[in-house]
Design an enzyme around this catalytic site. Sequence first.
Site, mmCIF file in Angstrom:
data_model
loop_
_atom_site.group_PDB
_atom_site.id
_atom_site.type_symbol
_atom_site.label_atom_id
_atom_site.label_comp_id
_atom_site.label_asym_id
_atom_site.label_seq_id
_atom_site.Cartn_x
_atom_site.Cartn_y
_atom_site.Cartn_z
ATOM 1 N N GLU A 38 -7.596 1.300 -4.638
ATOM 2 C CA GLU A 38 -7.084 1.658 -3.010
ATOM 3 C C GLU A 38 -8.241 1.201 -1.896
ATOM 4 O O GLU A 38 -7.890 0.700 -1.045
ATOM 5 C CB GLU A 38 -6.893 3.048 -2.734
ATOM 6 N N THR B 241 -2.640 10.461 5.360
ATOM 7 C CA THR B 241 -2.341 11.716 5.009
ATOM 8 C C THR B 241 -3.030 12.729 5.205
ATOM 9 O O THR B 241 -3.100 13.697 5.683
ATOM 10 C CB THR B 241 -1.364 11.869 3.685
ATOM 11 N N ASP C 289 0.665 -1.026 -0.036
ATOM 12 C CA ASP C 289 0.136 0.035 0.103
ATOM 13 C C ASP C 289 0.901 1.145 -0.076
ATOM 14 O O ASP C 289 1.325 1.485 1.118
ATOM 15 C CB ASP C 289 -0.835 0.111 1.257
ATOM 16 N N ALA C 290 0.951 1.861 -1.257
ATOM 17 C CA ALA C 290 2.038 3.043 -1.331
ATOM 18 C C ALA C 290 1.198 4.208 -1.062
ATOM 19 O O ALA C 290 0.365 4.895 -2.128
ATOM 20 C CB ALA C 290 2.691 2.958 -2.775
ATOM 21 N N GLY C 291 1.063 4.726 0.288
ATOM 22 C CA GLY C 291 0.432 5.889 0.452
ATOM 23 C C GLY C 291 1.147 7.292 0.417
ATOM 24 O O GLY C 291 2.271 7.372 -0.135
ATOM 25 N N GLY C 292 0.303 8.455 0.391
ATOM 26 C CA GLY C 292 1.172 9.595 0.471
ATOM 27 C C GLY C 292 2.353 9.799 1.051
ATOM 28 O O GLY C 292 3.356 10.572 0.888
ATOM 29 N N THR C 293 2.384 9.430 2.448
ATOM 30 C CA THR C 293 3.182 9.637 3.506
ATOM 31 C C THR C 293 3.958 8.262 3.545
ATOM 32 O O THR C 293 5.177 8.267 3.639
ATOM 33 C CB THR C 293 2.661 10.151 4.878
ATOM 34 N N LEU C 294 3.214 7.036 4.029
ATOM 35 C CA LEU C 294 3.917 6.014 4.151
ATOM 36 C C LEU C 294 3.577 4.976 3.170
ATOM 37 O O LEU C 294 2.608 5.021 2.699
ATOM 38 C CB LEU C 294 3.616 5.437 5.694
#
Length: 273
Positions: free
Chosen positions: A76, A105, A8-13
Amino acid sequence: MERTIGIDAGGTLTKIAYFNKKKLLTFEKFYSHEQHKIIDWIKNNNGIKQICITGGKSKLLQQLLTGSYKIIELSEFEATLAGVQFILKEEQHTINNFILTNIGTGTSIHYVYNEQYIRAGGTGVGGGTIMGLSKLLTNIDHFEDIIPLTKVGSRKELDITVGDIYGGILSPIDNNLTASNFGKAAITESNNSSSDILATVQGLVGEVVTALSLQFAETKNIEHIIYIGSTLCNNVQLQHIISSYTEYQNKTPIFLQDGGNSGAIGALLHATK
Protein backbone atom coordinates in the site's frame (compact mmCIF):
# COMPACT_ATOMS: atom_id res chain seq x y z
CA MET A 1 -9.20 1.65 -22.98
CA GLU A 2 -5.66 0.61 -22.17
CA ARG A 3 -5.07 -2.95 -21.03
CA THR A 4 -3.74 -2.07 -17.58
CA ILE A 5 -5.45 -0.45 -14.60
CA GLY A 6 -4.32 0.36 -11.08
CA ILE A 7 -6.67 -0.27 -8.16
CA ASP A 8 -6.41 1.00 -4.60
CA ALA A 9 -8.98 -0.96 -2.61
CA GLY A 10 -9.28 1.02 0.61
CA GLY A 11 -11.40 0.50 3.69
CA THR A 12 -14.12 2.89 2.53
CA LEU A 13 -13.40 3.72 -1.11
CA THR A 14 -11.90 1.84 -4.02
CA LYS A 15 -10.09 4.03 -6.54
CA ILE A 16 -9.17 2.99 -10.08
CA ALA A 17 -6.59 4.75 -12.28
CA TYR A 18 -5.98 4.15 -15.98
CA PHE A 19 -4.91 5.91 -19.17
CA ASN A 20 -7.82 6.53 -21.53
CA LYS A 21 -7.73 6.37 -25.33
CA LYS A 22 -6.21 9.84 -25.42
CA LYS A 23 -3.47 8.70 -23.01
CA LEU A 24 -4.90 10.92 -20.28
CA LEU A 25 -4.81 9.76 -16.67
CA THR A 26 -8.39 8.98 -15.67
CA PHE A 27 -10.04 7.91 -12.41
CA GLU A 28 -13.06 5.98 -11.20
CA LYS A 29 -14.29 5.70 -7.62
CA PHE A 30 -16.58 3.24 -5.85
CA TYR A 31 -17.58 2.48 -2.28
CA SER A 32 -15.54 -0.58 -1.28
CA HIS A 33 -18.57 -2.46 0.05
CA GLU A 34 -20.22 -2.21 -3.39
CA GLN A 35 -17.85 -4.74 -4.89
CA HIS A 36 -20.35 -5.92 -7.49
CA LYS A 37 -20.18 -2.45 -9.07
CA ILE A 38 -16.39 -2.60 -9.19
CA ILE A 39 -16.41 -6.05 -10.81
CA ASP A 40 -19.09 -4.99 -13.30
CA TRP A 41 -17.06 -1.94 -14.31
CA ILE A 42 -13.97 -4.07 -14.90
CA LYS A 43 -15.90 -6.68 -16.88
CA ASN A 44 -17.64 -4.05 -19.00
CA ASN A 45 -14.27 -2.69 -20.14
CA ASN A 46 -13.20 -5.58 -22.33
CA GLY A 47 -9.67 -4.38 -23.04
CA ILE A 48 -8.45 -4.81 -19.46
CA LYS A 49 -5.94 -7.63 -19.21
CA GLN A 50 -3.63 -6.58 -16.36
CA ILE A 51 -4.52 -5.22 -12.94
CA CYS A 52 -2.10 -3.93 -10.32
CA ILE A 53 -3.89 -3.84 -7.00
CA THR A 54 -3.07 -2.42 -3.58
CA GLY A 55 -4.91 -1.47 -0.39
CA GLY A 56 -6.45 -3.18 2.60
CA LYS A 57 -9.36 -4.68 0.65
CA SER A 58 -7.18 -5.93 -2.21
CA LYS A 59 -7.25 -9.61 -1.19
CA LEU A 60 -11.02 -9.62 -0.95
CA LEU A 61 -11.38 -7.99 -4.35
CA GLN A 62 -8.92 -10.41 -5.94
CA GLN A 63 -11.08 -13.33 -4.87
CA LEU A 64 -13.90 -11.95 -7.00
CA LEU A 65 -11.79 -11.53 -10.13
CA THR A 66 -11.62 -14.43 -12.57
CA GLY A 67 -8.40 -15.97 -13.86
CA SER A 68 -8.61 -14.01 -17.10
CA TYR A 69 -6.66 -11.09 -15.62
CA LYS A 70 -2.98 -10.87 -14.80
CA ILE A 71 -2.93 -9.67 -11.19
CA ILE A 72 0.04 -7.82 -9.69
CA GLU A 73 0.08 -7.01 -5.96
CA LEU A 74 1.83 -3.97 -4.56
CA SER A 75 2.27 -2.85 -0.96
CA GLU A 76 0.00 0.00 0.00
CA PHE A 77 2.58 2.59 0.92
CA GLU A 78 4.90 1.73 -1.96
CA ALA A 79 1.99 2.44 -4.29
CA THR A 80 0.99 5.61 -2.44
CA LEU A 81 4.51 7.04 -2.41
CA ALA A 82 4.98 6.31 -6.13
CA GLY A 83 1.73 8.13 -6.83
CA VAL A 84 2.69 11.07 -4.64
CA GLN A 85 6.11 11.38 -6.30
CA PHE A 86 4.39 11.34 -9.71
CA ILE A 87 1.94 14.10 -8.72
CA LEU A 88 4.70 16.20 -7.13
CA LYS A 89 6.59 16.09 -10.41
CA GLU A 90 3.46 16.89 -12.43
CA GLU A 91 2.71 19.89 -10.19
CA GLN A 92 6.38 20.96 -10.32
CA HIS A 93 7.07 20.68 -6.61
CA THR A 94 10.72 20.13 -5.71
CA ILE A 95 10.42 18.63 -2.25
CA ASN A 96 12.59 15.72 -1.14
CA ASN A 97 11.95 15.54 2.60
CA PHE A 98 8.44 15.77 3.98
CA ILE A 99 5.82 14.33 6.27
CA LEU A 100 3.18 12.43 4.30
CA THR A 101 -0.20 12.29 6.02
CA ASN A 102 -2.74 10.04 4.31
CA ILE A 103 -6.27 10.69 5.58
CA GLY A 104 -8.30 7.70 4.51
CA THR A 105 -10.71 5.71 6.66
CA GLY A 106 -8.10 6.18 9.36
CA THR A 107 -4.88 8.17 9.06
CA SER A 108 -1.31 6.99 8.46
CA ILE A 109 1.74 9.23 8.72
CA HIS A 110 5.20 8.64 7.22
CA TYR A 111 8.54 10.40 7.09
CA VAL A 112 9.79 10.58 3.50
CA TYR A 113 13.46 11.20 2.74
CA ASN A 114 14.04 11.35 -1.01
CA GLU A 115 12.56 7.98 -2.03
CA GLN A 116 13.02 6.31 1.35
CA TYR A 117 10.22 6.25 3.89
CA ILE A 118 9.66 5.35 7.52
CA ARG A 119 6.29 4.92 9.16
CA ALA A 120 5.97 7.52 11.91
CA GLY A 121 2.60 6.46 13.23
CA GLY A 122 -1.07 7.04 12.70
CA THR A 123 -4.48 7.29 14.28
CA GLY A 124 -7.88 5.71 13.93
CA VAL A 125 -9.27 9.21 13.47
CA GLY A 126 -9.94 9.91 9.80
CA GLY A 127 -12.60 9.90 7.13
CA GLY A 128 -14.27 6.90 8.70
CA THR A 129 -14.63 8.91 11.90
CA ILE A 130 -16.38 11.71 10.04
CA MET A 131 -18.78 9.29 8.41
CA GLY A 132 -19.37 7.23 11.57
CA LEU A 133 -20.02 10.16 13.89
CA SER A 134 -22.11 11.87 11.23
CA LYS A 135 -24.30 8.79 11.00
CA LEU A 136 -24.64 8.49 14.78
CA LEU A 137 -25.29 12.17 15.46
CA THR A 138 -27.28 13.30 12.39
CA ASN A 139 -28.21 10.10 10.53
CA ILE A 140 -26.37 11.43 7.46
CA ASP A 141 -23.95 8.82 6.17
CA HIS A 142 -22.97 9.78 2.62
CA PHE A 143 -19.85 11.87 2.28
CA GLU A 144 -21.33 13.76 -0.67
CA ASP A 145 -24.13 14.95 1.63
CA ILE A 146 -21.87 15.74 4.58
CA ILE A 147 -19.42 18.07 2.82
CA PRO A 148 -21.90 20.81 1.74
CA LEU A 149 -23.31 20.98 5.27
CA THR A 150 -19.88 21.43 6.86
CA LYS A 151 -19.42 24.54 4.73
CA VAL A 152 -22.44 26.30 6.26
CA GLY A 153 -22.15 24.91 9.78
CA SER A 154 -20.61 26.70 12.76
CA ARG A 155 -18.53 25.22 15.58
CA LYS A 156 -19.08 28.16 17.95
CA GLU A 157 -21.95 26.58 19.89
CA LEU A 158 -20.23 23.20 20.35
CA ASP A 159 -16.47 23.71 20.69
CA ILE A 160 -14.89 25.41 23.69
CA THR A 161 -12.14 27.77 22.57
CA VAL A 162 -9.22 29.14 24.54
CA GLY A 163 -11.01 32.50 24.49
CA ASP A 164 -14.10 30.94 26.09
CA ILE A 165 -12.00 29.75 29.01
CA TYR A 166 -9.98 32.91 29.57
CA GLY A 167 -12.79 35.35 28.83
CA GLY A 168 -11.40 38.87 28.73
CA ILE A 169 -8.12 37.85 30.37
CA LEU A 170 -5.01 37.72 28.20
CA SER A 171 -4.37 34.07 27.34
CA PRO A 172 -0.93 32.52 26.73
CA ILE A 173 -2.01 31.18 23.31
CA ASP A 174 -4.36 32.24 20.50
CA ASN A 175 -7.93 32.69 21.76
CA ASN A 176 -9.31 31.07 18.60
CA LEU A 177 -7.63 27.71 19.23
CA THR A 178 -9.87 24.85 20.28
CA ALA A 179 -9.62 23.97 23.97
CA SER A 180 -12.20 21.17 23.81
CA ASN A 181 -13.93 19.67 20.78
CA PHE A 182 -17.67 19.36 21.51
CA GLY A 183 -17.01 20.66 25.05
CA LYS A 184 -20.02 22.99 25.07
CA ALA A 185 -22.40 20.12 24.36
CA ALA A 186 -22.07 19.04 28.00
CA ILE A 187 -22.69 22.47 29.52
CA THR A 188 -25.35 24.05 27.29
CA GLU A 189 -28.88 23.14 26.27
CA SER A 190 -28.69 24.35 22.67
CA ASN A 191 -30.50 22.48 19.90
CA ASN A 192 -27.73 22.24 17.37
CA SER A 193 -28.37 21.94 13.66
CA SER A 194 -27.02 19.05 11.60
CA SER A 195 -24.71 21.45 9.79
CA ASP A 196 -23.21 22.69 13.08
CA ILE A 197 -22.70 19.13 14.33
CA LEU A 198 -21.07 18.03 11.08
CA ALA A 199 -18.80 21.07 11.00
CA THR A 200 -17.70 20.26 14.55
CA VAL A 201 -17.08 16.60 13.76
CA GLN A 202 -14.90 17.62 10.85
CA GLY A 203 -13.10 20.16 13.01
CA LEU A 204 -12.26 17.44 15.53
CA VAL A 205 -10.85 15.14 12.85
CA GLY A 206 -8.90 17.91 11.14
CA GLU A 207 -7.31 19.11 14.36
CA VAL A 208 -6.37 15.65 15.64
CA VAL A 209 -4.76 14.65 12.35
CA THR A 210 -2.92 17.96 12.04
CA ALA A 211 -1.68 17.96 15.64
CA LEU A 212 -0.20 14.50 15.21
CA SER A 213 1.41 15.43 11.89
CA LEU A 214 2.92 18.55 13.42
CA GLN A 215 4.43 16.58 16.29
CA PHE A 216 6.20 14.26 13.87
CA ALA A 217 7.33 17.18 11.70
CA GLU A 218 8.73 19.00 14.71
CA THR A 219 10.56 15.91 15.94
CA LYS A 220 12.44 15.58 12.63
CA ASN A 221 12.65 19.33 11.94
CA ILE A 222 10.76 18.93 8.66
CA GLU A 223 9.05 21.96 7.12
CA HIS A 224 6.62 20.48 4.61
CA ILE A 225 3.60 18.31 5.40
CA ILE A 226 1.82 16.78 2.43
CA TYR A 227 -1.80 15.90 3.17
CA ILE A 228 -3.50 13.39 0.88
CA GLY A 229 -6.50 11.08 0.96
CA SER A 230 -10.02 10.87 -0.40
CA THR A 231 -11.33 12.61 2.73
CA LEU A 232 -9.82 15.84 1.39
CA CYS A 233 -11.35 15.54 -2.09
CA ASN A 234 -13.54 18.62 -2.77
CA ASN A 235 -13.44 19.24 0.98
CA VAL A 236 -12.41 22.88 1.12
CA GLN A 237 -13.46 23.30 4.75
CA LEU A 238 -11.29 20.44 6.01
CA GLN A 239 -8.35 21.70 3.97
CA HIS A 240 -8.81 25.13 5.56
CA ILE A 241 -8.84 23.67 9.09
CA ILE A 242 -5.67 21.69 8.39
CA SER A 243 -3.80 24.45 6.56
CA SER A 244 -4.62 27.10 9.19
CA TYR A 245 -3.40 24.94 12.06
CA THR A 246 -0.30 23.82 10.15
CA GLU A 247 0.66 27.37 9.22
CA TYR A 248 0.02 28.56 12.79
CA GLN A 249 2.78 26.16 13.84
CA ASN A 250 5.11 27.55 11.14
CA LYS A 251 4.97 24.51 8.89
CA THR A 252 4.01 24.41 5.22
CA PRO A 253 0.92 22.38 4.23
CA ILE A 254 0.64 20.98 0.71
CA PHE A 255 -2.51 19.51 -0.83
CA LEU A 256 -2.08 17.58 -4.08
CA GLN A 257 -4.68 17.85 -6.83
CA ASP A 258 -5.26 14.11 -7.17
CA GLY A 259 -3.79 13.10 -3.81
CA GLY A 260 -6.73 10.85 -3.00
CA ASN A 261 -5.84 8.73 -6.01
CA SER A 262 -2.15 8.36 -5.15
CA GLY A 263 -2.38 4.63 -4.41
CA ALA A 264 -4.21 3.84 -7.63
CA ILE A 265 -1.79 6.00 -9.63
CA GLY A 266 1.21 4.27 -8.05
CA ALA A 267 -0.27 0.85 -8.79
CA LEU A 268 -0.88 1.82 -12.42
CA LEU A 269 2.63 3.19 -12.86
CA HIS A 270 4.15 0.07 -11.31
CA ALA A 271 2.38 -2.16 -13.82
CA THR A 272 3.14 0.00 -16.86
CA LYS A 273 6.77 0.90 -16.22
